[in-house]
Design a protein around this motif. Sequence first.
Motif, PDB file in Angstrom:
ATOM      1  N   ALA A   1      -3.343   0.231   6.714  1.00  0.00           N
ATOM      2  CA  ALA A   1      -2.629  -0.843   6.026  1.00  0.00           C
ATOM      3  C   ALA A   1      -1.633  -1.530   6.953  1.00  0.00           C
ATOM      4  CB  ALA A   1      -1.914  -0.285   4.798  1.00  0.00           C
ATOM      5  N   GLU A   2      -0.919  -0.752   7.752  1.00  0.00           N
ATOM      6  CA  GLU A   2       0.027  -1.345   8.709  1.00  0.00           C
ATOM      7  C   GLU A   2      -0.685  -2.256   9.692  1.00  0.00           C
ATOM      8  OE1 GLU A   2       2.458   1.418  10.751  1.00  0.00           O
ATOM      9  OE2 GLU A   2       3.750   1.813   9.024  1.00  0.00           O
ATOM     10  N   ALA A   3      -1.850  -1.817  10.164  1.00  0.00           N
ATOM     11  CA  ALA A   3      -2.619  -2.625  11.104  1.00  0.00           C
ATOM     12  C   ALA A   3      -3.065  -3.953  10.490  1.00  0.00           C
ATOM     13  CB  ALA A   3      -3.830  -1.842  11.595  1.00  0.00           C
ATOM     14  N   ARG A   4      -3.177  -3.980   9.148  1.00  0.00           N
ATOM     15  CA  ARG A   4      -3.565  -5.207   8.438  1.00  0.00           C
ATOM     16  C   ARG A   4      -2.350  -6.045   8.043  1.00  0.00           C
ATOM     17  NH1 ARG A   4      -8.009  -7.741   8.363  1.00  0.00           N
ATOM     18  NH2 ARG A   4      -7.768  -8.313   6.161  1.00  0.00           N
ATOM     19  N   GLY A   5      -1.150  -5.569   8.379  1.00  0.00           N
ATOM     20  CA  GLY A   5       0.057  -6.322   8.083  1.00  0.00           C
ATOM     21  C   GLY A   5       0.650  -6.052   6.715  1.00  0.00           C
ATOM     22  N   CYS A   6       0.168  -5.008   6.022  1.00  0.00           N
ATOM     23  CA  CYS A   6       0.671  -4.687   4.678  1.00  0.00           C
ATOM     24  C   CYS A   6       2.009  -3.964   4.757  1.00  0.00           C
ATOM     25  CB  CYS A   6      -0.307  -3.764   3.945  1.00  0.00           C
ATOM     26  SG  CYS A   6      -1.986  -4.392   3.788  1.00  0.00           S
ATOM     27  N   ARG A   7       2.801  -4.101   3.713  1.00  0.00           N
ATOM     28  CA  ARG A   7       3.976  -3.275   3.553  1.00  0.00           C
ATOM     29  C   ARG A   7       3.515  -1.909   3.062  1.00  0.00           C
ATOM     30  NH1 ARG A   7       9.457  -4.395  -0.042  1.00  0.00           N
ATOM     31  NH2 ARG A   7      10.535  -2.483   0.611  1.00  0.00           N
ATOM     32  N   THR A   8       4.028  -0.834   3.633  1.00  0.00           N
ATOM     33  CA  THR A   8       3.565   0.511   3.274  1.00  0.00           C
ATOM     34  C   THR A   8       4.714   1.399   2.822  1.00  0.00           C
ATOM     35  OG1 THR A   8       3.770   1.334   5.549  1.00  0.00           O
ATOM     36  CG2 THR A   8       1.654   0.370   4.908  1.00  0.00           C
ATOM     37  N   ILE A   9       4.385   2.334   1.926  1.00  0.00           N
ATOM     38  CA  ILE A   9       5.367   3.301   1.410  1.00  0.00           C
ATOM     39  C   ILE A   9       4.673   4.651   1.302  1.00  0.00           C
ATOM     40  CG2 ILE A   9       6.919   3.891  -0.482  1.00  0.00           C
ATOM     41  CD1 ILE A   9       6.824   0.976  -1.320  1.00  0.00           C
TER      42      ILE A   9
ATOM     43  N   VAL B   1       0.858  -1.187   0.000  1.00  0.00           N
ATOM     44  CA  VAL B   1       0.000   0.000   0.000  1.00  0.00           C
ATOM     45  C   VAL B   1       0.893   1.236   0.000  1.00  0.00           C
ATOM     46  CG1 VAL B   1      -1.792   1.289   1.218  1.00  0.00           C
ATOM     47  CG2 VAL B   1      -1.843  -1.218   1.198  1.00  0.00           C
ATOM     48  N   SER B   2       0.716   2.080  -1.007  1.00  0.00           N
ATOM     49  CA  SER B   2       1.538   3.280  -1.108  1.00  0.00           C
ATOM     50  C   SER B   2       0.664   4.520  -1.181  1.00  0.00           C
ATOM     51  CB  SER B   2       2.470   3.210  -2.322  1.00  0.00           C
ATOM     52  OG  SER B   2       1.748   3.337  -3.529  1.00  0.00           O
ATOM     53  N   ASP B   3       1.248   5.645  -0.802  1.00  0.00           N
ATOM     54  CA  ASP B   3       0.548   6.917  -0.793  1.00  0.00           C
ATOM     55  C   ASP B   3       1.489   7.974  -1.348  1.00  0.00           C
ATOM     56  OD1 ASP B   3      -1.128   9.138  -0.127  1.00  0.00           O
ATOM     57  OD2 ASP B   3      -1.934   7.995   1.554  1.00  0.00           O
ATOM     58  N   VAL B   4       1.000   8.831  -2.244  1.00  0.00           N
ATOM     59  CA  VAL B   4       1.850   9.895  -2.764  1.00  0.00           C
ATOM     60  C   VAL B   4       2.019  11.008  -1.734  1.00  0.00           C
ATOM     61  CG1 VAL B   4       1.215   9.404  -5.151  1.00  0.00           C
ATOM     62  CG2 VAL B   4      -0.007  11.200  -3.905  1.00  0.00           C
ATOM     63  N   VAL B   5       1.150  11.041  -0.730  1.00  0.00           N
ATOM     64  CA  VAL B   5       1.259  12.029   0.347  1.00  0.00           C
ATOM     65  C   VAL B   5       2.476  11.703   1.210  1.00  0.00           C
ATOM     66  CG1 VAL B   5       0.129  12.958   2.422  1.00  0.00           C
ATOM     67  CG2 VAL B   5      -1.233  12.445   0.369  1.00  0.00           C
ATOM     68  N   TYR B   6       3.248  12.743   1.584  1.00  0.00           N
ATOM     69  CA  TYR B   6       4.385  12.497   2.466  1.00  0.00           C
ATOM     70  C   TYR B   6       4.349  13.339   3.736  1.00  0.00           C
ATOM     71  CZ  TYR B   6       6.482  16.605   0.125  1.00  0.00           C
ATOM     72  OH  TYR B   6       6.734  17.855  -0.385  1.00  0.00           O
ATOM     73  N   ILE B   7       3.408  14.250   3.824  1.00  0.00           N
ATOM     74  CA  ILE B   7       3.155  14.972   5.072  1.00  0.00           C
ATOM     75  C   ILE B   7       1.660  14.951   5.315  1.00  0.00           C
ATOM     76  CG2 ILE B   7       3.239  17.171   6.283  1.00  0.00           C
ATOM     77  CD1 ILE B   7       5.821  17.799   4.904  1.00  0.00           C
ATOM     78  N   PRO B   8       1.193  14.189   6.301  1.00  0.00           N
ATOM     79  CA  PRO B   8       1.968  13.426   7.280  1.00  0.00           C
ATOM     80  C   PRO B   8       2.659  12.215   6.658  1.00  0.00           C
ATOM     81  CG  PRO B   8      -0.344  12.902   7.501  1.00  0.00           C
ATOM     82  CD  PRO B   8      -0.268  14.018   6.501  1.00  0.00           C
ATOM     83  N   LYS B   9       3.730  11.765   7.281  1.00  0.00           N
ATOM     84  CA  LYS B   9       4.467  10.621   6.763  1.00  0.00           C
ATOM     85  C   LYS B   9       3.637   9.340   6.825  1.00  0.00           C
ATOM     86  CE  LYS B   9       9.159  12.297   7.702  1.00  0.00           C
ATOM     87  NZ  LYS B   9      10.427  12.049   8.429  1.00  0.00           N
ATOM     88  N   LYS B  10       2.707   9.306   7.762  1.00  0.00           N
ATOM     89  CA  LYS B  10       1.842   8.132   7.887  1.00  0.00           C
ATOM     90  C   LYS B  10       0.387   8.605   7.823  1.00  0.00           C
ATOM     91  CE  LYS B  10       3.354   4.961  10.572  1.00  0.00           C
ATOM     92  NZ  LYS B  10       3.688   4.129  11.776  1.00  0.00           N
ATOM     93  N   THR B  11      -0.216   8.478   6.646  1.00  0.00           N
ATOM     94  CA  THR B  11      -1.609   8.878   6.475  1.00  0.00           C
ATOM     95  C   THR B  11      -2.537   7.863   7.147  1.00  0.00           C
ATOM     96  OG1 THR B  11      -1.747   7.662   4.401  1.00  0.00           O
ATOM     97  CG2 THR B  11      -1.110   9.980   4.266  1.00  0.00           C
TER      98      THR B  11
END
Length: 287
Positions: free
Chosen positions: A247-255, A231-241
Amino acid sequence: MAERITGYTQLIGLLGTPIAHSLSPTMHNEAFAKLGLDYAYMAFGVGNEQLPDVIKGFRALGLRGFNVTMPNKSLVLDYLDKLSPAAELAGSVNTVVNEDGVLTGHITDGTGYMRALKEEGINVIGEKMTIAGGGGAATAICIQAALDGVKEISIFNKKDKFYPRAEATVEKIRSKTDCKVQLFDVDDQEALRREIADSVIFTNATGVGMKPLEDQCLISDPSMLRPDLVVSDVVYIPKKTKLLEMAEARGCRTINGLGMMLWQGARAFEIWTGKEMPVGYIKELLF
């Protein structure tokens, strides 16, 4: 900075709104200083209404170039003299260079996104991706992904002013590449679930997740995200949308969007200066 500014310093700008959060001024000014280049980079809060006058002023002042971000990436085409082949295909510009009064538009978002994935060891070539967005960044990503060899792309966008543009993107990809591409309404959450299910990556290429929409997410049900999905996001501020938290809570790799920001900026830097950005130094500084 005060010690670097001279009567010969060439100015490069960034046009967009909101803009105060941008890391681009830090990135480029640090790179200029590291290489001893006589340039300075500044951000200007400019929306669609002010854009024509600002570009006229930049042209008159002889700026070396400028970056363009939301909401100006499409409208800026009307005020340029030339477009690179990729920018013409994407119908979007994020980098402009001034060569003896001739303003040429380039698009580096797509190459920046693909390079960011490569640097993270993520292979999407020959695979399927699902992406949300129909604006400049999303268009550039989709077209570059298709050109690079992504097998299938499912695009989701609201039925707003960008939807016809997303339809045009689909037609361009179908006519210029072998990539299979489909377009859906992002409000159709069941279709979104179905398309994500057999994709290797889901990307948010909208402003959802960035201020003032930082508490929002396009995914209505976390169960759409499976652990082996990137799961990726073009947003970088905030660093964690909110999307990346889900996605992290579901165990996905995130960028997040920092890698894309870095590599699209590196290409813009090269267009303006003819030099390679000291990416390792900037990455260590910003990341």
